[in-house]
Structure formats: C-alpha cells, structure tokens
Write an enzyme that holds these catalytic residues in place. Structure first.
Site, PDB file in Angstrom:
ATOM      1  N   ILE A   5      25.234  63.211 116.172  1.00  0.00           N
ATOM      2  CA  ILE A   5      24.495  63.473 117.415  1.00  0.00           C
ATOM      3  C   ILE A   5      25.151  62.727 118.573  1.00  0.00           C
ATOM      4  O   ILE A   5      25.258  61.493 118.534  1.00  0.00           O
ATOM      5  CB  ILE A   5      23.022  63.003 117.310  1.00  0.00           C
ATOM      6  CG1 ILE A   5      22.334  63.633 116.103  1.00  0.00           C
ATOM      7  CG2 ILE A   5      22.256  63.328 118.588  1.00  0.00           C
ATOM      8  CD1 ILE A   5      20.866  63.231 115.945  1.00  0.00           C
ATOM      9  N   THR A   6      25.571  63.432 119.603  1.00  0.00           N
ATOM     10  CA  THR A   6      26.058  62.745 120.802  1.00  0.00           C
ATOM     11  C   THR A   6      24.852  62.414 121.682  1.00  0.00           C
ATOM     12  O   THR A   6      23.812  63.077 121.613  1.00  0.00           O
ATOM     13  CB  THR A   6      27.067  63.603 121.598  1.00  0.00           C
ATOM     14  OG1 THR A   6      26.392  64.732 122.170  1.00  0.00           O
ATOM     15  CG2 THR A   6      28.213  64.072 120.719  1.00  0.00           C
ATOM     16  N   GLY A   7      25.006  61.380 122.499  1.00  0.00           N
ATOM     17  CA  GLY A   7      23.862  60.949 123.319  1.00  0.00           C
ATOM     18  C   GLY A   7      22.743  60.427 122.425  1.00  0.00           C
ATOM     19  O   GLY A   7      21.565  60.661 122.685  1.00  0.00           O
ATOM     20  N   TYR A 162      24.431  70.659 137.948  1.00  0.00           N
ATOM     21  CA  TYR A 162      23.856  70.427 136.620  1.00  0.00           C
ATOM     22  C   TYR A 162      23.440  71.772 135.991  1.00  0.00           C
ATOM     23  O   TYR A 162      23.735  72.034 134.817  1.00  0.00           O
ATOM     24  CB  TYR A 162      22.657  69.490 136.761  1.00  0.00           C
ATOM     25  CG  TYR A 162      21.875  69.277 135.483  1.00  0.00           C
ATOM     26  CD1 TYR A 162      22.397  68.510 134.445  1.00  0.00           C
ATOM     27  CD2 TYR A 162      20.607  69.843 135.319  1.00  0.00           C
ATOM     28  CE1 TYR A 162      21.676  68.324 133.268  1.00  0.00           C
ATOM     29  CE2 TYR A 162      19.885  69.656 134.151  1.00  0.00           C
ATOM     30  CZ  TYR A 162      20.425  68.895 133.129  1.00  0.00           C
ATOM     31  OH  TYR A 162      19.723  68.712 131.965  1.00  0.00           O
TER      32      TYR A 162
HETATM   33  N1  LIG Z   1      15.106  64.891 130.311  1.00  0.00           N
HETATM   34  C1  LIG Z   1      14.883  66.160 130.600  1.00  0.00           C
HETATM   35  O1  LIG Z   1      13.885  66.521 131.250  1.00  0.00           O
HETATM   36  C2  LIG Z   1      15.850  67.207 130.123  1.00  0.00           C
HETATM   37  C3  LIG Z   1      15.506  68.567 130.319  1.00  0.00           C
HETATM   38  C4  LIG Z   1      16.387  69.541 129.877  1.00  0.00           C
HETATM   39  C5  LIG Z   1      17.558  69.186 129.240  1.00  0.00           C
HETATM   40  N2  LIG Z   1      17.871  67.868 129.070  1.00  0.00           N
HETATM   41  C6  LIG Z   1      19.135  67.542 128.383  1.00  0.00           C
HETATM   42  O2  LIG Z   1      18.845  66.688 127.294  1.00  0.00           O
HETATM   43  C7  LIG Z   1      20.035  65.974 126.941  1.00  0.00           C
HETATM   44  C8  LIG Z   1      19.671  64.526 126.646  1.00  0.00           C
HETATM   45  O3  LIG Z   1      19.192  63.939 127.842  1.00  0.00           O
HETATM   46  P1  LIG Z   1      17.975  62.917 127.882  1.00  0.00           P
HETATM   47  O4  LIG Z   1      16.889  63.555 128.657  1.00  0.00           O
HETATM   48  O5  LIG Z   1      17.675  62.394 126.540  1.00  0.00           O
HETATM   49  O6  LIG Z   1      18.598  61.791 128.845  1.00  0.00           O
HETATM   50  P2  LIG Z   1      19.006  60.269 128.578  1.00  0.00           P
HETATM   51  O7  LIG Z   1      17.852  59.494 128.093  1.00  0.00           O
HETATM   52  O8  LIG Z   1      19.663  59.843 129.856  1.00  0.00           O
HETATM   53  O9  LIG Z   1      20.089  60.359 127.419  1.00  0.00           O
HETATM   54  C9  LIG Z   1      21.376  60.868 127.679  1.00  0.00           C
HETATM   55  C10 LIG Z   1      22.297  60.432 126.574  1.00  0.00           C
HETATM   56  O10 LIG Z   1      23.624  60.914 126.872  1.00  0.00           O
HETATM   57  C11 LIG Z   1      24.521  59.815 126.838  1.00  0.00           C
HETATM   58  N3  LIG Z   1      25.628  59.979 127.770  1.00  0.00           N
HETATM   59  C12 LIG Z   1      25.566  60.283 129.086  1.00  0.00           C
HETATM   60  N4  LIG Z   1      26.807  60.300 129.606  1.00  0.00           N
HETATM   61  C13 LIG Z   1      27.657  59.988 128.608  1.00  0.00           C
HETATM   62  C14 LIG Z   1      29.057  59.831 128.517  1.00  0.00           C
HETATM   63  N5  LIG Z   1      29.853  59.969 129.584  1.00  0.00           N
HETATM   64  N6  LIG Z   1      29.614  59.532 127.322  1.00  0.00           N
HETATM   65  C15 LIG Z   1      28.823  59.347 126.230  1.00  0.00           C
HETATM   66  N7  LIG Z   1      27.491  59.475 126.252  1.00  0.00           N
HETATM   67  C16 LIG Z   1      26.918  59.795 127.427  1.00  0.00           C
HETATM   68  C17 LIG Z   1      23.679  58.609 127.211  1.00  0.00           C
HETATM   69  O11 LIG Z   1      24.324  57.433 126.793  1.00  0.00           O
HETATM   70  P3  LIG Z   1      24.088  56.002 127.510  1.00  0.00           P
HETATM   71  O12 LIG Z   1      23.017  55.335 126.698  1.00  0.00           O
HETATM   72  O13 LIG Z   1      25.399  55.328 127.373  1.00  0.00           O
HETATM   73  O14 LIG Z   1      23.690  56.270 128.931  1.00  0.00           O
HETATM   74  C18 LIG Z   1      22.397  58.910 126.456  1.00  0.00           C
HETATM   75  O15 LIG Z   1      22.509  58.578 125.092  1.00  0.00           O
HETATM   76  C19 LIG Z   1      21.019  66.177 128.092  1.00  0.00           C
HETATM   77  O16 LIG Z   1      21.993  67.120 127.702  1.00  0.00           O
HETATM   78  C20 LIG Z   1      20.138  66.761 129.201  1.00  0.00           C
HETATM   79  O17 LIG Z   1      20.895  67.604 130.049  1.00  0.00           O
HETATM   80  C21 LIG Z   1      17.038  66.871 129.486  1.00  0.00           C
END
Ligand SMILES: NC(=O)c1ccc[n+]([C@@H]2O[C@H](COP(=O)([O-])OP(=O)(O)OC[C@H]3O[C@@H](n4cnc5c(N)ncnc54)[C@H](OP(=O)(O)O)[C@@H]3O)[C@@H](O)[C@H]2O)c1
Length: 278
Positions: A5-7, A162
């Site tokens: 899993i990335t992220g 985005y």
């Molecule tokens: N939150 C929402 O409402 C929402 C809605 C629709 C879709 N999404 C999608 O859900 C996915 C996860 O997001 P989230 O909401 O869980 O946000 P989040 O809490 O900010 O988590 C994002 C994750 O991605 C990692 N990441 C970001 N940039 C990176 C890089 N350059 N290299 C390696 N890792 C990186 C972060 O690592 P770090 O810990 O190092 O920052 C973190 O683990 C994303 O693809 C986002 O577009 C989110």
C-alpha cells in the site's frame, strides 16, 4: 496474502493497512519519511492478527528514480504480490516541479502509480489471481485531461489540477484492465468519500482551517478505507476489472472517465514521460 500500500503512513492508507492486517493479510506500506513510516508500522502491528508480517519501504513518490528503486526492492523482498494499492496522493495549491521536471500533482498522483504498477506487473501476473487498486476521487468530475498542457504551464489551479490527476487514475485503471484481460489480475479504482485525513493539510493555514470546518461532514479514515479493503479482499469483485466504485458499489465515472481513446493516449504519454525521466 501479501499486500503493498502506498501512502500507508496516514489517513485512508494507514486505516486500510490496519484493517487488512487485522484480518490476517501481510501488509507492506510505502512512506517517504523513515520516522513516520516506522510509527505507522507500529500502529499496524498493534492491531495485526497473529503471525502477520508488516513491512516498510521508503520512497518519495514524486521522484521516478525513487519509484524505480522502490519497485526493485519490492521485487527482491517479495517473490509474490497479491494486491498492489496505489493510494498515496495529494493536492497542491501552488505549482511545483519535481526533480524530473514534472508538475508535482501529476507526478505523485498519476505517474508514480503508473510507473510502480508497470514495474510490478509481471510479479502481479505471476501471482495471479491478483488485484490492483487505485484511490481515485469524485473530484475527477468536471475535469478533462490536459493533453495540450500536460505540465500545467499555462493554467494551474490546485483543485482543478487535482481533479485532472484523479481522472487520470480512472483512465489508467480502464486501460490497465484492458491490457490485463485474461491475465487473472484485476484493476479497479474507487472514491473514498470526503475523508477527514491529512489531505489538504499541506497547503497552509487557510486550507487546513477549511478542512477543520469540513470535518463534521467528513467521514473517518476507517470509513473511507472500507471500499479499498473490500476491493482487496471480497470474492464479490474477484472477477471485476476496469470499474470505479463508491461505497462498495460500481459507479459511473464522468463521461471523460469513460473515454477509452483518451485512456490509451494517456497510457502512451505516461510511458514517454517515464522514459524521458529515467
Ligand atoms: N481525504 C479525502 O477526502 C479524499 C477524497 C477522495 C480521494 N482521496 C484520495 O485518497 C488518497 C489518500 O489520501 P488521504 O485522504 O488518506 O490523505 P493523507 O492523510 O494526506 O494521506 C496521504 C498519504 O500519501 C502519502 N504521500 C503524499 N505524497 C507522497 C509522496 N510524494 N511520496 C510518498 N508518499 C506520499 C502521505 O505520506 P506522508 O505521511 O509522508 O505525508 C500519506 O501517507 C489520495 O490519493 C487522495 O487523493 C482523498
């Protein structure tokens, strides 16, 4: 079962890793910071079922060299890979270029999953039945792929950009599924809902405040991760590929997200963008 899993250090990815490890899957997470990644791994281990192995990899996914190194490490550590989850993603209110000269949102949200997946594809095929899941978003609605301005030189608006990358996630899934027909490897993507995670907390005080205001109408990361976990494990979707899901149900992406010609064009362009940065 081995899942990557990335992220996986925060938000939806961390919640999914915890839920999958609790069910007995071996989970490996990718993070870009050693400390945060080890802290997340400890949280996953704390809830994991007995005997589960939790692995960690460090890679800044904005760098194609780092993605290539990551893929090589995954290949050497895991002789089989059952599920690849391309979940890392972010929104940036200001335009920035990566070391490869690529606009950062495109590099992290689209090209990194594209490159990582293609570099791991034969390992997934050899592990079939296997699954590839990409975290997309309903933010793709209204977006078009900017074929004439791929690096967003002429126009850049954080949320609009985005949305383009999340449309790219959907079209990538569509074309990937077509290429994987008959291989036993499926490719699907999903919208997690509006999730109170670390998302958009990287864009200064005002954006962070906006996310705090939205928190009461947002869901938890655990709720946001449910469809991911379901796509990774449910027999109900074992044969389904090329689809977009919301809340464990197939959903229609926007018309731009169903454009097979654009999906093929995006694939070719992405290959070129990855070749030129290698
Ligand atoms: N939150 C929402 O409402 C929402 C809605 C629709 C879709 N999404 C999608 O859900 C996915 C996860 O997001 P989230 O909401 O869980 O946000 P989040 O809490 O900010 O988590 C994002 C994750 O991605 C990692 N990441 C970001 N940039 C990176 C890089 N350059 N290299 C390696 N890792 C990186 C972060 O690592 P770090 O810990 O190092 O920052 C973190 O683990 C994303 O693809 C986002 O577009 C989110």
């Amino acid at each position: 079962m081995q899942i990557l899993i990335t992220g996986g250090t925060n938000g939806i990815g961390l919640a999914a890793a915890q839920m999958l490890a609790a069910r007995g899957a071996n989970v490996a997470i990718v993070g870009r910071n050693e400390g945060r990644t080890q802290a997340a791994a400890a949280r996953i281990r704390a809830v994991a079922a007995a005997g589960v192995a939790v692995g960690t990899f460090i890679a800044d996914l904005s760098s194609q060299a780092a993605v290539r190194k990551l893929a090589a490490e995954v290949r050497s550590r895991y002789p089989r890979l059952d599920v690849l989850v391309n979940n890392a993603g972010a929104m940036y209110t200001t335009r920035q270029l990566t070391a490869d000269g690529i606009e950062q949102t495109w590099a992290v949200n689209h090209l990194a999953p594209f490159l990582l997946t293609t570099l791991l594809l034969d390992r997934l095929e050899a592990s079939a039945p296997a699954r590839i899941i990409t975290t997309a978003s309903d933010a793709h609605r209204g977006a078009q792929l900017p074929f004439e301005d791929l690096n967003a030189e002429h126009s850049y608006r954080g949320f609009g950009r985005y949305g383009q990358t999340k449309l790219a996630n959907i079209l990538f899934t569509l074309e990937l599924a077509r290429r994987l027909e008959g291989s036993g490897v499926t490719a699907n993507c999903f919208h997690p809902g509006l999730v109170a995670s670390g998302f958009n907390r990287n864009n200064g005080l005002l954006m962070s405040l906006a996310m705090t205001v939205l928190a009461p109408v947002s869901r938890s990361s655990e709720k946001g991760a449910e469809t991911l976990v379901w796509l990774a494990t449910s027999p109900q979707v074992a044969q389904t590929s090329g689809a977009y899901f919301v809340d464990e149900r197939p959903a229609m992406p926007s018309p731009a997200g169903q454009d097979r010609e654009a999906a093929q064009r995006l694939w070719d362009i992405s290959e070129r963008q990855c070749r030129s940065a290698s």
